[in-house]
Write an enzyme that holds these catalytic residues in place. Structure first.
Site, PDB file in Angstrom:
ATOM      1  N   ILE A   7       6.040   4.525   1.135  1.00  0.00           N
ATOM      2  CA  ILE A   7       5.640   5.364   2.268  1.00  0.00           C
ATOM      3  C   ILE A   7       5.291   4.439   3.437  1.00  0.00           C
ATOM      4  O   ILE A   7       4.488   3.520   3.276  1.00  0.00           O
ATOM      5  CB  ILE A   7       4.390   6.215   1.895  1.00  0.00           C
ATOM      6  CG1 ILE A   7       4.679   7.101   0.699  1.00  0.00           C
ATOM      7  CG2 ILE A   7       3.904   7.043   3.090  1.00  0.00           C
ATOM      8  CD1 ILE A   7       5.803   8.073   0.874  1.00  0.00           C
ATOM      9  N   GLY A  50       5.871   5.946  -7.303  1.00  0.00           N
ATOM     10  CA  GLY A  50       6.160   5.250  -8.549  1.00  0.00           C
ATOM     11  C   GLY A  50       6.985   4.019  -8.274  1.00  0.00           C
ATOM     12  O   GLY A  50       7.068   3.554  -7.144  1.00  0.00           O
ATOM     13  N   GLY A  62       4.587   2.097 -15.992  1.00  0.00           N
ATOM     14  CA  GLY A  62       4.663   0.862 -15.199  1.00  0.00           C
ATOM     15  C   GLY A  62       3.899   0.969 -13.892  1.00  0.00           C
ATOM     16  O   GLY A  62       4.132   0.190 -12.965  1.00  0.00           O
ATOM     17  N   ASP A 111      -7.799  -2.904  -7.327  1.00  0.00           N
ATOM     18  CA  ASP A 111      -6.510  -2.660  -6.664  1.00  0.00           C
ATOM     19  C   ASP A 111      -6.745  -1.944  -5.333  1.00  0.00           C
ATOM     20  O   ASP A 111      -6.165  -2.310  -4.304  1.00  0.00           O
ATOM     21  CB  ASP A 111      -5.607  -1.816  -7.587  1.00  0.00           C
ATOM     22  CG  ASP A 111      -4.328  -1.393  -6.890  1.00  0.00           C
ATOM     23  OD1 ASP A 111      -3.436  -2.254  -6.731  1.00  0.00           O
ATOM     24  OD2 ASP A 111      -4.227  -0.224  -6.480  1.00  0.00           O
ATOM     25  N   GLU A 134      -1.718  -1.547 -13.193  1.00  0.00           N
ATOM     26  CA  GLU A 134      -1.577  -2.993 -13.073  1.00  0.00           C
ATOM     27  C   GLU A 134      -1.438  -3.611 -14.464  1.00  0.00           C
ATOM     28  O   GLU A 134      -1.857  -3.008 -15.462  1.00  0.00           O
ATOM     29  CB  GLU A 134      -2.806  -3.587 -12.372  1.00  0.00           C
ATOM     30  CG  GLU A 134      -2.992  -3.125 -10.939  1.00  0.00           C
ATOM     31  CD  GLU A 134      -1.820  -3.505 -10.035  1.00  0.00           C
ATOM     32  OE1 GLU A 134      -1.503  -4.689  -9.930  1.00  0.00           O
ATOM     33  OE2 GLU A 134      -1.222  -2.597  -9.429  1.00  0.00           O
ATOM     34  N   VAL A 171       0.847  -1.202   0.000  1.00  0.00           N
ATOM     35  CA  VAL A 171       0.000   0.000   0.000  1.00  0.00           C
ATOM     36  C   VAL A 171       0.880   1.249   0.000  1.00  0.00           C
ATOM     37  O   VAL A 171       1.805   1.359   0.809  1.00  0.00           O
ATOM     38  CB  VAL A 171      -0.914   0.028   1.247  1.00  0.00           C
ATOM     39  CG1 VAL A 171      -1.800   1.277   1.240  1.00  0.00           C
ATOM     40  CG2 VAL A 171      -1.785  -1.222   1.313  1.00  0.00           C
ATOM     41  N   LYS A 219      -5.985  -3.257  -1.465  1.00  0.00           N
ATOM     42  CA  LYS A 219      -5.225  -2.482  -0.472  1.00  0.00           C
ATOM     43  C   LYS A 219      -6.082  -2.234   0.777  1.00  0.00           C
ATOM     44  O   LYS A 219      -5.587  -2.285   1.904  1.00  0.00           O
ATOM     45  CB  LYS A 219      -4.783  -1.156  -1.085  1.00  0.00           C
ATOM     46  CG  LYS A 219      -3.682  -1.338  -2.133  1.00  0.00           C
ATOM     47  CD  LYS A 219      -3.472  -0.076  -2.945  1.00  0.00           C
ATOM     48  CE  LYS A 219      -2.300  -0.232  -3.899  1.00  0.00           C
ATOM     49  NZ  LYS A 219      -2.266   0.790  -4.945  1.00  0.00           N
TER      50      LYS A 219
HETATM   51  N1  HSE Z   1      -1.630   0.032  -9.894  1.00  0.00           N
HETATM   52  C1  HSE Z   1      -1.292   0.567  -8.611  1.00  0.00           C
HETATM   53  C2  HSE Z   1      -1.741   2.009  -8.535  1.00  0.00           C
HETATM   54  C3  HSE Z   1       0.178   0.443  -8.391  1.00  0.00           C
HETATM   55  O1  HSE Z   1      -2.073   2.590  -9.579  1.00  0.00           O
HETATM   56  O2  HSE Z   1      -1.805   2.557  -7.445  1.00  0.00           O
HETATM   57  C4  HSE Z   1       0.607   0.635  -6.980  1.00  0.00           C
HETATM   58  O3  HSE Z   1       0.061  -0.331  -6.123  1.00  0.00           O
END
Ligand code: HSE
Length: 363
Positions: free
Chosen positions: A176, A341, A226, A240, A229, A172, A244
């Site tokens: 951080i 990132g 990148g 996603d 997902e 998550v 989390k």
């Molecule tokens: N695909 C996720 C996002 C990557 O955009 O937050 C980081 O977990």
């Protein structure tokens, strides 16, 4: 100084950035934390497997994969004591083989670094990798959301029983600190809930659409970076964020949720025009994750909300994330990620290694 033997399962964007970061920070890790890391194996689904008990050149392995090569070119199974399969059939076998070999040299110093792709239906194969590692006396650090989102209580118990570390800071908000921060710095504080913006891709898309840009263009930029997902519908449909949210609820609130238990909606109903209408009225659309403990029950929701412009979450632009922890003693505590990132996700793995190292005796 101690040496950790790293076995990498998964070697995508995050895994490759991680080995480069590890190399860049090697001197600092030695000097400040008395730890050296040696990559002894890399297992991938599509680029083969490499093993070398003496240590692999992981940067070279990353370049090899990026050039479309196979890791089997640098595989050295003869470096391992005992009999090894010429090509390990799967991740768990790779982990077990390597753990046997690594423990013969130094017991309790192998770390499985798990960065396979998130599977939203059941969290596999990541959960199997974590289990196999812990059952093989290896520690685990992972950036994968699956293990904490689907099986945190079981894996935590397994790790404690085995006396091994199980760290997942990167699940998550990249590097951080959330999990490490709560564990290390908020003793005797009770968390009652949280709310946050925890998906970068959707926040970037919403910001772009507020600026009059197209959904597809913004998503393509997140894919090129990148950050989206591998299957970007996981971002756009809120999966996603739900993973989390489940991970946060399981770890911080003692819940037993899966992503499927989170009441989830994504951006499907939010056209650019609708998002700009809300902005013109002085409010902001955000994909918000919330969880709350009421008695013995924890409920969680992910969905787009119209927030007052003064709300901390409403001020987050582009890839920015934030999490507000609701506590009994400290009131609301907010953690904001202004830049995120790949490097930051890779850093999460590195910070987990240091967190693990702190639990190990000085040698
Ligand atoms: N695909 C996720 C996002 C990557 O955009 O937050 C980081 O977990």
């Amino acid at each position: 100084m101690i040496t950790l033997d790293l076995a990498l399962v998964g070697f995508g964007h995050v895994g490759r950035r991680f080995v480069r970061l590890l190399d860049e920070r090697a001197e600092q890790l030695r000097r400040e934390h008395s730890v050296e890391c040696r990559v002894i194996g890399i297992c991938t689904r599509r680029h083969g497997t490499a093993r070398n008990l003496a240590g692999l050149d992981a940067r070279a392995a990353a370049s090899l994969v990026e050039e479309g090569g196979s890791l089997s070119a640098i595989d050295a199974p003869d470096s391992m004591p005992g009999r090894l399969a010429a090509v390990p059939p799967d991740g768990p076998t790779f982990i077990r083989d390597l753990a046997t070999a690594a423990h013969a040299r130094q017991h309790g110093r192998m770390v499985v670094v798990e960065t396979t792709v998130l599977d939203i239906t059941a969290g596999q194969p990541a959960i199997a990798h974590v289990k196999t590692a812990l059952e093989s006396d290896a520690h685990v650090v992972t950036a994968n959301k699956g293990p904490a989102a689907f099986a945190y209580q079981e894996l935590d118990l397994l790790a404690r029983g085995a006396g091994r570390g199980f760290y997942f800071e990167g699940a998550v908000m990249d590097g951080i600190p959330i999990f490490n921060l709560v564990r290390e710095t908020l003793p005797a504080v009770k968390l009652t809930g949280f709310r946050g913006v925890v998906n970068s891709t959707t926040n970037y898309i919403i910001s772009a659409m507020e600026d009059g840009r197209e959904f597809d263009e913004a998503l393509a930029e997140m894919q090129a970076a990148g950050i989206a997902e591998a299957d970007p519908s996981l971002d756009v449909d809120g999966w996603d964020a739900a993973a989390k949210t489940a991970a946060l609820a399981n770890v911080l609130l003692g819940a037993r949720l899966t992503p499927q238990d989170v009441d989830r909606t994504g951006l499907a109903d939010w056209s650019g025009a609708r998002i700009r209408e809300v902005a013109a009225a002085g409010r902001r659309v955000k994909l918000v994750a919330r969880a709350r403990r009421e008695g013995a029950t924890v409920s969680a929701v992910v969905g787009a909300e119209e927030l007052d412009a003064a709300d901390l979450l409403a001020t987050l632009r582009e890839q920015q994330n934030a999490l507000v922890l609701e506590t009994d003693v400290l009131g609301d505590v907010a953690i904001v990620q202004l830049g995120g990132g790949l490097t930051q996700t890779a850093y999460a793995l590195l910070s987990d290694l240091v967190a693990l190292r702190r639990t190990l005796p000085f040698a």
